[in-house]
Scaffold this active site. Structure first.
Site, short mmCIF file in Angstrom:
data_model
loop_
_atom_site.label_atom_id
_atom_site.label_comp_id
_atom_site.label_asym_id
_atom_site.label_seq_id
_atom_site.Cartn_x
_atom_site.Cartn_y
_atom_site.Cartn_z
N ARG A 1 0.85 -1.18 0.00
CA ARG A 1 0.00 0.00 0.00
C ARG A 1 0.89 1.23 0.00
O ARG A 1 1.86 1.31 0.74
CB ARG A 1 -0.90 -0.01 1.24
N VAL B 1 -1.72 -2.55 -3.76
CA VAL B 1 -1.28 -3.63 -4.63
C VAL B 1 -1.80 -4.96 -4.08
O VAL B 1 -1.66 -5.24 -2.88
CB VAL B 1 0.25 -3.68 -4.76
N ASP C 1 10.81 8.82 -7.92
CA ASP C 1 10.45 8.29 -6.60
C ASP C 1 11.25 7.02 -6.30
O ASP C 1 10.71 6.02 -5.83
CB ASP C 1 8.95 8.00 -6.52
#
Length: 329
Positions: A47, A53, A175
């Site tokens: 998460r 997911v 990211d």
């Protein structure tokens, strides 16, 4: 969707799962709901800030990962489009395999002001190859330090190769962090989660944004200050990850400090080669973390110039490889 229609879509998903050269396919929401047990909590495997997911199990017994994006209108379409467009065509041993996607809007009866009304519910999902060993963060936080040096080195090398490939494709991940590095059965790292990624056009080397999204501790200083995005934005994050793999934390002042911390762990047997690898990786981590973007090394120099010095990688010469005077470009 009819049983026959869903069967054909399942066959298409099985095909792309087995054929690494196949392109991602458009998948219906009903199929993704079915293989995840209607997005059961028992199937949840991760998460993040933009979605959850789930583990999806196909009738054949094969497993995939299904990412369901949160229905937040300010981010949903933008992040979905960013991830799909960046992942389309990305095929490398150190990036997660993108298998398919779903973009559907359904009208559903929902209570509103004391009565039922038809409301649009948007479904945006992505399907990936399942990575059975989880994410790198799970191992870095393990107090037993169960990752041997050879495994750590291969993970560092693989992440560097993956970032190099993305930058060749003009993709800035934006990211990079241990939670977004997944591990397969052989502990090979796969870079994942392209929801914040940017693909620069061939004529551009930078972008500016007012939306400074990312993960604190991994975002480059110039991005936090001015919203500037370049390939060196990823390099800073890469440096943080390398130091965490080496030391278990982000803070470190020198190559010497890293090498000394590993010397006692190796003892006397076969330590020379390993310490040379540690030294090379420490150099990568510290140089990549430089406050000034222009002083951070480019990915080709990391691979050929630093890792190449310990004679581990044998990279072919490509047209993007510069001369020694272009090290930081």
């Amino acid at each position: 969707m009819t049983d026959g229609g869903q069967s054909s879509q399942l066959a298409a998903l099985e095909k792309v799962l087995l054929d690494e050269t196949a392109d991602p396919v458009d998948l219906p929401f009903s199929l993704l709901s079915s293989i995840t047990g209607n997005f059961s909590e028992a199937q949840e495997i991760g998460r993040g800030g933009f979605g959850v997911v789930y583990r999806g199990v196909l009738p054949s017994g094969r497993t995939v990962a299904v990412k369901q994006l949160f229905e937040r209108y300010d981010i949903l379409d933008k992040n979905f489009e960013s991830e799909v467009t960046c992942l389309a065509g990305v095929k490398h041993k150190n990036t997660v395999r993108f298998l398919g996607y779903c973009s559907e809007t359904q009208q559903v009866l929902m209570p509103y002001d004391g009565k039922c009304v038809l409301a649009d519910v948007r479904h945006r999902l992505l399907c990936f190859e399942y990575m059975p060993k989880g994410c790198l963060a799970d191992y870095l936080s393990d107090a037993s330090c169960r990752l041997q040096w050879t495994t750590r080195y291969q993970i560092i090398k693989g992440i560097c190769e993956g970032v190099h490939y993305l930058h060749q494709q003009r993709i800035i991940h934006m990211d990079l962090k241990p939670q977004n590095v997944l591990l397969d059965d052989n502990m090979v790292p796969r870079i994942a989660d392209f929801g914040l990624s940017r693909r620069l056009s061939g004529s551009k080397s930078r972008a500016i944004t007012d939306h400074k999204l990312g993960t604190m501790g991994y975002m480059a200083p110039e991005f936090l200050i001015s919203g500037e995005i370049t390939f060196k934005t990823d390099i800073y994050s890469l440096g943080i990850i390398v130091m965490e793999i080496l030391m278990g934390h982000k803070e470190c002042s020198s190559v010497k400090e890293v090498v000394e911390s590993w010397t006692d762990m190796f003892g006397t047997s076969n330590s020379h080669t390993s310490l040379e690898q540690v030294k090379a990786c420490a150099q990568i981590g510290i140089e990549c973390k430089n406050y000034y973007p222009g002083k951070r090394p480019a990915t080709w120099f990391i691979i050929r110039g630093i890792l190449g010095d310990v004679e581990i990688l044998n990279w072919p010469v490509t047209s993007d490889v510069g001369t020694s005077t272009e090290r930081m470009s």
